[in-house]
Scaffold this active site. Structure first.
Site, PDB file in Angstrom:
ATOM      1  N   TYR A 123       0.992  -1.216  -0.062  1.00 17.17           N
ATOM      2  CA  TYR A 123       0.016   0.099  -0.127  1.00 17.17           C
ATOM      3  C   TYR A 123       1.029   1.062   0.077  1.00 17.17           C
ATOM      4  CZ  TYR A 123      -4.676  -1.814   1.012  1.00 17.17           C
ATOM      5  OH  TYR A 123      -5.946  -2.574   0.834  1.00 17.17           O
ATOM      6  N   LYS A 155       2.505 -15.208   2.422  1.00 19.88           N
ATOM      7  CA  LYS A 155       3.039 -16.108   1.223  1.00 19.88           C
ATOM      8  C   LYS A 155       4.616 -16.464   1.065  1.00 19.88           C
ATOM      9  CE  LYS A 155       1.550 -17.727  -2.845  1.00 19.88           C
ATOM     10  NZ  LYS A 155       0.688 -18.692  -2.778  1.00 19.88           N
ATOM     11  N   ASP A 187      -3.504 -18.181   0.164  1.00 21.37           N
ATOM     12  CA  ASP A 187      -4.158 -18.864  -0.740  1.00 21.37           C
ATOM     13  C   ASP A 187      -4.983 -19.881  -0.072  1.00 21.37           C
ATOM     14  OD1 ASP A 187      -1.713 -20.227  -0.628  1.00 21.37           O
ATOM     15  OD2 ASP A 187      -1.851 -20.760  -2.665  1.00 21.37           O
ATOM     16  N   ASP A 204      -6.435  -7.247   4.088  1.00 17.97           N
ATOM     17  CA  ASP A 204      -7.760  -6.274   3.479  1.00 17.97           C
ATOM     18  C   ASP A 204      -8.441  -7.354   2.710  1.00 17.97           C
ATOM     19  OD1 ASP A 204      -9.155  -4.306   2.304  1.00 17.97           O
ATOM     20  OD2 ASP A 204      -8.305  -4.453   0.205  1.00 17.97           O
ATOM     21  N   ASP A 250     -12.220  -9.239   4.170  1.00 15.32           N
ATOM     22  CA  ASP A 250     -13.730  -9.285   3.493  1.00 15.32           C
ATOM     23  C   ASP A 250     -14.239 -10.589   3.353  1.00 15.32           C
ATOM     24  OD1 ASP A 250     -13.599  -6.393   2.876  1.00 15.32           O
ATOM     25  OD2 ASP A 250     -13.867  -6.435   1.011  1.00 15.32           O
TER      26      ASP A 250
HETATM   27  C1  IPM Z   1     -10.565  -1.012   4.098  1.00 19.78           C
HETATM   28  C2  IPM Z   1     -10.537  -0.346   2.856  1.00 19.78           C
HETATM   29  C3  IPM Z   1      -9.312   0.509   2.501  1.00 19.78           C
HETATM   30  C4  IPM Z   1      -8.239  -0.596   2.231  1.00 19.78           C
HETATM   31  C5  IPM Z   1      -9.562   1.435   1.181  1.00 19.78           C
HETATM   32  C6  IPM Z   1     -10.859   2.292   1.176  1.00 19.78           C
HETATM   33  C7  IPM Z   1      -8.236   2.114   0.863  1.00 19.78           C
HETATM   34  O1  IPM Z   1     -10.973  -1.393   1.669  1.00 19.78           O
HETATM   35  O2  IPM Z   1      -9.995  -0.128   5.087  1.00 19.78           O
HETATM   36  O3  IPM Z   1     -10.359  -2.281   4.044  1.00 19.78           O
HETATM   37  O4  IPM Z   1      -7.832  -1.171   1.253  1.00 19.78           O
HETATM   38  O5  IPM Z   1      -7.583  -0.575   3.380  1.00 19.78           O
HETATM   39 MN    MN Z   2     -11.215  -3.466   2.564  1.00 19.70          MN
END
Ligand code: IPM
Ligand code: MN
Length: 373
Positions: free
Chosen positions: A142, A189, A221, A245, A249
């Site tokens: 990042y 990884k 993975d 990240d 999710d």
């Molecule tokens: C999160 C979001 C952010 C990230 C974005 C909005 C930059 O997806 O907080 O998970 O990737 O960290």
């Molecule tokens: Mn995110």
């Protein structure tokens, strides 16, 4: 006590869900006799529109001088669909994380009994899951050097980590595990990436100081698969920025909706609290977004301030709303009655204030008959 809270509503549904979190905080202030002084600040697409800058200096100052920061969401469709734009809303959040030294992002993933049916995963697989994801937040790909060549035909993003960056979050993860189920899983990884090998080596070394905590290593993975196949094997998940990240999710599926998951981002000086979900611009202003992630972020904020009873009061009110089905459409079936964003917020704030003595008739609310809805 008096606390200053920097509030950054941000973009999309950010302002509506943050308003509900403030309602819950106001209810807490009333019941427990605190004063929460909110200082609003701009960040994201709304900040670009007003100032040309996704993170105005004033916002950084407001955040630095506050006791904690409550953040909504960031991003807007017009930016998502145009990769050529140089100034982007997300830069605001990334710069703020860096500026405030927020290196550790904690994302709790829990399967609420009432929401087991909301997950596409089998209930016997997810029931009882309780994971805390510790995502490194201010390093890795990042924040590495990045560039696109002049001819536009190639580009790169550098991923780098130092032992120091890995060490500080690793200690937080192990300390958390000591108060939980005593297991840390490092996701990396290491079969391919040099940075992952540094993570593995550093974590293995630090693990020796925490004899009561088991440590496990897993390739990302495989971890993406394991988290949906057998999530109960995880307690504290420790990982670098990009993997965290993505994995968080994926893990949201366990909770039944990304709309209920909160997170905290902490550094040595500052702490910021935000939903895991994004700005969901399609729902902006429609009063349909789930405010629970933001409200639970406020609970995490209180926890951070050492206000444990107050945080519990919010948790209990949220659980009550889930028990009674006073929830937004993301947690409802096709033909089921869904409450609006504001009404879920009203219920939760009212429950904090009145508890079981609440004037509301829960039964009727559940059936969608009460005037409160
Ligand atoms: C999160 C979001 C952010 C990230 C974005 C909005 C930059 O997806 O907080 O998970 O990737 O960290
Ligand atoms: Mn995110």
């Amino acid at each position: 006590m008096k606390y200053t809270i920097a509030v950054i509503p941000g973009d999309g549904i950010g302002p509506e869900v943050t308003t509900q979190a403030k309602k819950a905080l106001d209810a807490v202030a009333e019941v427990y006799d605190h004063i929460f002084l909110y200082k609003e600040a701009l960040m994201g697409a709304c900040a670009i529109d007003k100032t040309g800058n996704p993170l105005p200096k004033e916002t950084i100052d407001v955040c630095k001088s506050a006791d904690a920061i409550l953040f909504g969401a960031i991003g807007e469709l017009k930016y998502d669909n145009d990769p050529s734009l140089k100034v982007r809303p997300e830069q605001g959040l990334l710069r703020l994380r860096k500026e405030l030294g927020l290196f550790c992002n904690i994302r709790p993933i829990k399967a609420y009994a009432k929401l087991l049916k909301n997950s596409p995963l089998k209930k016997e697989i997810i029931s009882g899951t309780n994971i805390a994801i510790y995502r490194e937040l201010s390093g890795g790909i990042y924040f590495g050097e990045k560039e696109t060549s002049k001819d536009g035909l190639s580009s790169f993003d550098v991923c780098s980590y130092t032992v120091e960056e890995i060490t500080r979050i690793t200690h937080l993860a192990f300390k958390a595990a000591q108060n939980r189920n005593k297991k840390v899983t490092l996701i990396d990884k290491a079969n391919v990436l040099e940075t992952s090998r540094l993570w593995r080596k550093t974590v293995a070394e630090i693990a020796k100081q925490y004899k009561d905590v088991a440590v496990d290593f897993m390739f990302v993975d495989n971890a993406a698969m394991q988290i949906v196949l057998n999530p109960k094997q995880f307690d504290v998940v420790l990982t670098e920025n990009l993997f965290g990240d993505i994995i968080s999710d994926v893990a949201c599926v366990i909770g039944g909706s990304i709309g209920i998951l909160a997170s905290s981002s902490v550094g040595t000086e500052n702490a910021l609290f935000e939903p895991i979900h994004g700005s969901y611009s399609q729902a902006k202003g429609k009063d349909i977004a789930n405010p629970i992630a933001s409200i639970l972020s406020a609970a995490m904020l209180l926890e951070h301030l050492g206000l444990h009873d107050e945080a519990d009061a919010i948790q209990r009110a949220v659980e009550k709303s889930l028990d009674l089905g006073i929830t937004t459409q993301d947690l409802k079936g096709k033909n089921q009655y869904a409450a609006s964003t504001a009404k879920v917020g009203d219920f939760i704030a009212d429950y904090i204030t009145n508890q079981e003595d609440s004037n509301m008739n829960f039964k009727n609310i559940h059936m969608g008959q009460s005037t409160i809805i």
